[in-house]
Design an enzyme around this catalytic site. Structure first.
Site, PDB file in Angstrom:
ATOM      1  N   LEU A  48     -29.303   4.052  25.098  1.00 28.05           N
ATOM      2  CA  LEU A  48     -28.463   4.700  26.117  1.00 28.05           C
ATOM      3  C   LEU A  48     -29.092   5.983  26.639  1.00 28.05           C
ATOM      4  O   LEU A  48     -28.621   6.547  27.627  1.00 28.05           O
ATOM      5  CB  LEU A  48     -27.059   4.971  25.567  1.00 28.05           C
ATOM      6  CG  LEU A  48     -26.220   3.722  25.266  1.00 28.05           C
ATOM      7  CD1 LEU A  48     -24.870   4.113  24.673  1.00 28.05           C
ATOM      8  CD2 LEU A  48     -26.027   2.879  26.524  1.00 28.05           C
ATOM      9  N   ARG A  49     -30.134   6.486  25.931  1.00 27.41           N
ATOM     10  CA  ARG A  49     -30.982   7.592  26.425  1.00 27.41           C
ATOM     11  C   ARG A  49     -30.338   8.960  26.430  1.00 27.41           C
ATOM     12  O   ARG A  49     -31.021   9.932  26.736  1.00 27.41           O
ATOM     13  CB  ARG A  49     -31.522   7.301  27.834  1.00 27.41           C
ATOM     14  CG  ARG A  49     -32.249   5.976  28.001  1.00 27.41           C
ATOM     15  CD  ARG A  49     -33.470   5.898  27.156  1.00 27.41           C
ATOM     16  NE  ARG A  49     -34.297   4.744  27.515  1.00 27.41           N
ATOM     17  CZ  ARG A  49     -35.115   4.135  26.652  1.00 27.41           C
ATOM     18  NH1 ARG A  49     -35.218   4.558  25.395  1.00 27.41           N
ATOM     19  NH2 ARG A  49     -35.856   3.116  27.044  1.00 27.41           N
ATOM     20  N   ASN A  96     -33.317   6.997  19.369  1.00 21.68           N
ATOM     21  CA  ASN A  96     -34.534   7.641  19.896  1.00 21.68           C
ATOM     22  C   ASN A  96     -34.235   8.433  21.165  1.00 21.68           C
ATOM     23  O   ASN A  96     -34.801   8.212  22.224  1.00 21.68           O
ATOM     24  CB  ASN A  96     -35.684   6.634  20.091  1.00 21.68           C
ATOM     25  CG  ASN A  96     -35.368   5.508  21.073  1.00 21.68           C
ATOM     26  OD1 ASN A  96     -34.200   5.225  21.345  1.00 21.68           O
ATOM     27  ND2 ASN A  96     -36.399   4.877  21.602  1.00 21.68           N
ATOM     28  N   HIS A 100     -38.127  -1.632  13.206  1.00 22.03           N
ATOM     29  CA  HIS A 100     -38.997  -2.080  14.304  1.00 22.03           C
ATOM     30  C   HIS A 100     -40.314  -2.488  13.637  1.00 22.03           C
ATOM     31  O   HIS A 100     -41.128  -1.648  13.287  1.00 22.03           O
ATOM     32  CB  HIS A 100     -39.213  -0.936  15.297  1.00 22.03           C
ATOM     33  CG  HIS A 100     -40.146  -1.267  16.421  1.00 22.03           C
ATOM     34  ND1 HIS A 100     -39.857  -0.977  17.733  1.00 22.03           N
ATOM     35  CD2 HIS A 100     -41.365  -1.855  16.440  1.00 22.03           C
ATOM     36  CE1 HIS A 100     -40.860  -1.373  18.502  1.00 22.03           C
ATOM     37  NE2 HIS A 100     -41.792  -1.907  17.738  1.00 22.03           N
ATOM     38  N   ASN A 104     -42.144  -3.708  23.823  1.00 21.92           N
ATOM     39  CA  ASN A 104     -42.538  -3.759  22.421  1.00 21.92           C
ATOM     40  C   ASN A 104     -41.394  -4.274  21.559  1.00 21.92           C
ATOM     41  O   ASN A 104     -40.300  -3.722  21.647  1.00 21.92           O
ATOM     42  CB  ASN A 104     -42.927  -2.368  21.916  1.00 21.92           C
ATOM     43  CG  ASN A 104     -44.162  -1.841  22.584  1.00 21.92           C
ATOM     44  OD1 ASN A 104     -44.967  -2.590  23.113  1.00 21.92           O
ATOM     45  ND2 ASN A 104     -44.313  -0.521  22.569  1.00 21.92           N
ATOM     46  N   ASP A 145     -31.926  -5.117  23.237  1.00 19.17           N
ATOM     47  CA  ASP A 145     -32.949  -4.055  23.286  1.00 19.17           C
ATOM     48  C   ASP A 145     -33.016  -3.478  24.707  1.00 19.17           C
ATOM     49  O   ASP A 145     -34.096  -3.205  25.238  1.00 19.17           O
ATOM     50  CB  ASP A 145     -34.321  -4.565  22.832  1.00 19.17           C
ATOM     51  CG  ASP A 145     -35.325  -3.417  22.660  1.00 19.17           C
ATOM     52  OD1 ASP A 145     -34.922  -2.232  22.667  1.00 19.17           O
ATOM     53  OD2 ASP A 145     -36.537  -3.713  22.523  1.00 19.17           O
ATOM     54  N   HIS A 163     -35.789   2.446  31.954  1.00 21.07           N
ATOM     55  CA  HIS A 163     -36.789   3.469  32.280  1.00 21.07           C
ATOM     56  C   HIS A 163     -36.703   3.781  33.761  1.00 21.07           C
ATOM     57  O   HIS A 163     -36.240   2.955  34.561  1.00 21.07           O
ATOM     58  CB  HIS A 163     -38.203   2.985  31.931  1.00 21.07           C
ATOM     59  CG  HIS A 163     -38.450   2.917  30.457  1.00 21.07           C
ATOM     60  ND1 HIS A 163     -38.525   4.038  29.653  1.00 21.07           N
ATOM     61  CD2 HIS A 163     -38.641   1.859  29.623  1.00 21.07           C
ATOM     62  CE1 HIS A 163     -38.746   3.675  28.392  1.00 21.07           C
ATOM     63  NE2 HIS A 163     -38.813   2.352  28.343  1.00 21.07           N
TER      64      HIS A 163
HETATM   65  O1  DOR Z   1     -40.076  -1.817  24.550  1.00 21.47           O
HETATM   66  C1  DOR Z   1     -39.445  -1.055  23.858  1.00 21.47           C
HETATM   67  N1  DOR Z   1     -38.820   0.023  24.392  1.00 21.47           N
HETATM   68  N2  DOR Z   1     -39.389  -1.269  22.549  1.00 21.47           N
HETATM   69  C2  DOR Z   1     -38.821  -0.381  21.709  1.00 21.47           C
HETATM   70  O2  DOR Z   1     -38.761  -0.645  20.541  1.00 21.47           O
HETATM   71  C3  DOR Z   1     -38.323   0.914  22.233  1.00 21.47           C
HETATM   72  C4  DOR Z   1     -37.902   0.772  23.621  1.00 21.47           C
HETATM   73  C5  DOR Z   1     -37.616   2.081  24.294  1.00 21.47           C
HETATM   74  O3  DOR Z   1     -36.979   2.954  23.675  1.00 21.47           O
HETATM   75  O4  DOR Z   1     -37.975   2.229  25.467  1.00 21.47           O
END
Ligand code: DOR
Length: 447
Positions: free
Chosen positions: A66-67, A97, A182, A289, A316, A320
């Site tokens: 959710l950033r 994160n 992960h 990833n 996931d 971005h």
């Molecule tokens: O592609 C990914 N983006 N894999 C992850 O494990 C983290 C995620 C992200 O936080 O952008």
């Protein structure tokens, strides 16, 4: 008293073994009755006509970014949870994160406060395994458990140090929290940009081998067996990992796993070609990833999803900003904005006959709830089902509706998807969260 009646849909509630035409009545935020013509029995209600639609428990996503706090230019709790509602998800587990990372009571409480104020669906925070996600020392698991986290994870990065991982697993057992890993060994990944295979060779990009994931899955299963802890494998992506989890489950190890819609349906060829083999795309929107793998991996993932070795579909969702993606491939941030395409993309497996609709719904509802015990001790009894007394979370689905993915129309601030312009078959028609309609299309008309 507020009442909502959902009329005449095909109710699929996998946990209760129900698949029949029925009405769902929700009173004061909780499921009151499910059965034929039950909606006609209530006098005053907000009514939805679900004729021709599937009515399922609200979807539960174990893995969402959710950033907020820290990266609000990518997504906020408000925009991310609105995207969730549009995707049919009424519960999302939020990865830590953020900046600051969720490694303290104060940070977790700030997310819960913001969710209270601005979220459109339920947000269950996940705490960090290590301080600052730095992989050096453990975060205070007891404090985080007390603050209400539902799991611990350094997702985005693996806990690479095996001794630290052992202690994290040992410690987690005191609080009954899963450790969601992960699985990608950073030393084997190096600066790999996509799956190590012929496409990476063709594009001249360094690869991330399947073995980077599989060695860590194997290591962590051994550590889960040593400690008796609950290990959860995030976004499992290779046939080798599936074989390891399958064997561990047969031995009775407490290991659970999730898979993303993109790993179930897209291969590494997406990075180079998309839908047109005459060009080389270097599509950063397909950079993720762990990376998109191969057809043989997809076959193993789908089989494991079908037979329950993989407990859950998790998105996931990794939003971005354009400036994170419209740049050189090796500088671009990994991740796919996935909440709003999850159902339509996953429905490919149903339309191809690989999995039946009830099983797919199970992996989006009761499966994830059971994997993490989300219905225990949080006032969420019955989560993932439409049992009487359960929270009134319902998703209405139009399984055959075709639509074209248009990222500019996403509620998510993350427009990063390799599916732009793709036709998907299967769409969310409406979402009810805690007895309130949070998303509704014309297809799910008011009565
Ligand atoms: O592609 C990914 N983006 N894999 C992850 O494990 C983290 C995620 C992200 O936080 O952008």
């Amino acid at each position: 008293m507020t009442t909502i009646a959902i009329h005449n849909g095909r109710v699929i509630d996998p946990a209760l073994g129900r698949d029949s035409i029925a009405d769902v009545v929700i009173v004061d935020g909780r499921v009151a009755r499910v059965g034929p013509n039950e909606g006609d029995m209530v006098v005053e209600a907000e009514r939805i006509d679900a004729t021709g639609l599937v009515v399922a428990p609200g979807f539960v996503d174990l893995h969402v970014h959710l950033r907020e706090p820290g990266f609000e230019y990518k997504e906020t709790i408000a925009t991310g949870t609105l995207a969730a509602a549009r995707g049919g998800f009424t519960t999302v587990c939020a990865m830590p994160n953020t900046m600051p990372p969720l490694d303290s009571r104060a940070a977790v409480e700030s997310v819960l406060r913001e969710a209270e104020a601005s979220a459109h669906v339920r947000v269950l925070p996940i705490g960090c395994i290590t301080h600052g996600r730095a992989g050096k020392e453990l975060a205070p698991a007891g404090e985080l458990a007390g603050a209400g986290v539902v799991a611990l994870s350094d997702d985005g990065d693996a806990v690479a140090d095996p001794s630290l991982m052992r202690h994290a697993l040992e410690y987690s057992t005191r609080f009954g929290l899963p450790i969601a890993q992960h699985c990608e060994d950073p030393r084997l990944v190096g600066d790999g940009q996509m799956h190590e295979g012929w496409v990476a060779t063709r594009l001249g990009l360094r690869g991330r081998p399947a073995s980077a994931e599989e060695t860590m899955v194997a290591r962590d299963i051994a550590l889960a067996e040593l400690t008796g802890a609950h290990l959860h494998i995030c976004h499992i992506s290779t046939a080798g990992s599936v074989a390891l989890v399958r064997a561990a489950r047969e031995r009775g190890t407490h290991v659970t796993a999730e898979v993303t819609p993109h790993h179930l349906t897209l291969t590494h060829e997406e990075v180079a070609f998309g839908r047109d083999y005459r060009q080389l795309l270097y599509d950063t929107n397909a950079k993720v990833n762990p990376p998109l793998r191969e057809e043989s991996d997809i076959e193993a993932l789908v089989a494991a999803l079908r037979d329950g070795v993989i407990d859950a579909i998790a998105t996931d969702h990794a939003p971005h900003a354009t400036m994170d993606k419209d740049i050189e491939f090796d500088l671009a941030s990994p991740g796919i904005s996935g909440l709003e395409t999850a159902f339509g993309l996953s429905m490919r497996l149903v339309h191809s006959g690989d999995i039946d609709l009830a099983a797919l719904i199970e992996r989006l509802t009761a499966g994830p709830v059971r994997a993490w015990g989300l219905d225990r001790g949080r006032g969420l009894e019955g989560l993932g089902t439409l049992a009487p007394g359960a929270v009134g979370d319902v998703t209405l689905l139009d399984p055959d509706a075709e639509w074209v993915v248009e990222p500019s129309g996403f509620a998510s601030s993350g427009k990063n998807t390799p599916l732009a312009g793709t036709t998907l078959r299967g769409r969310v028609a409406a979402t009810v969260y805690g007895g309130a309609i949070v998303y509704q299309t014309e297809r799910a008309a008011a009565l």
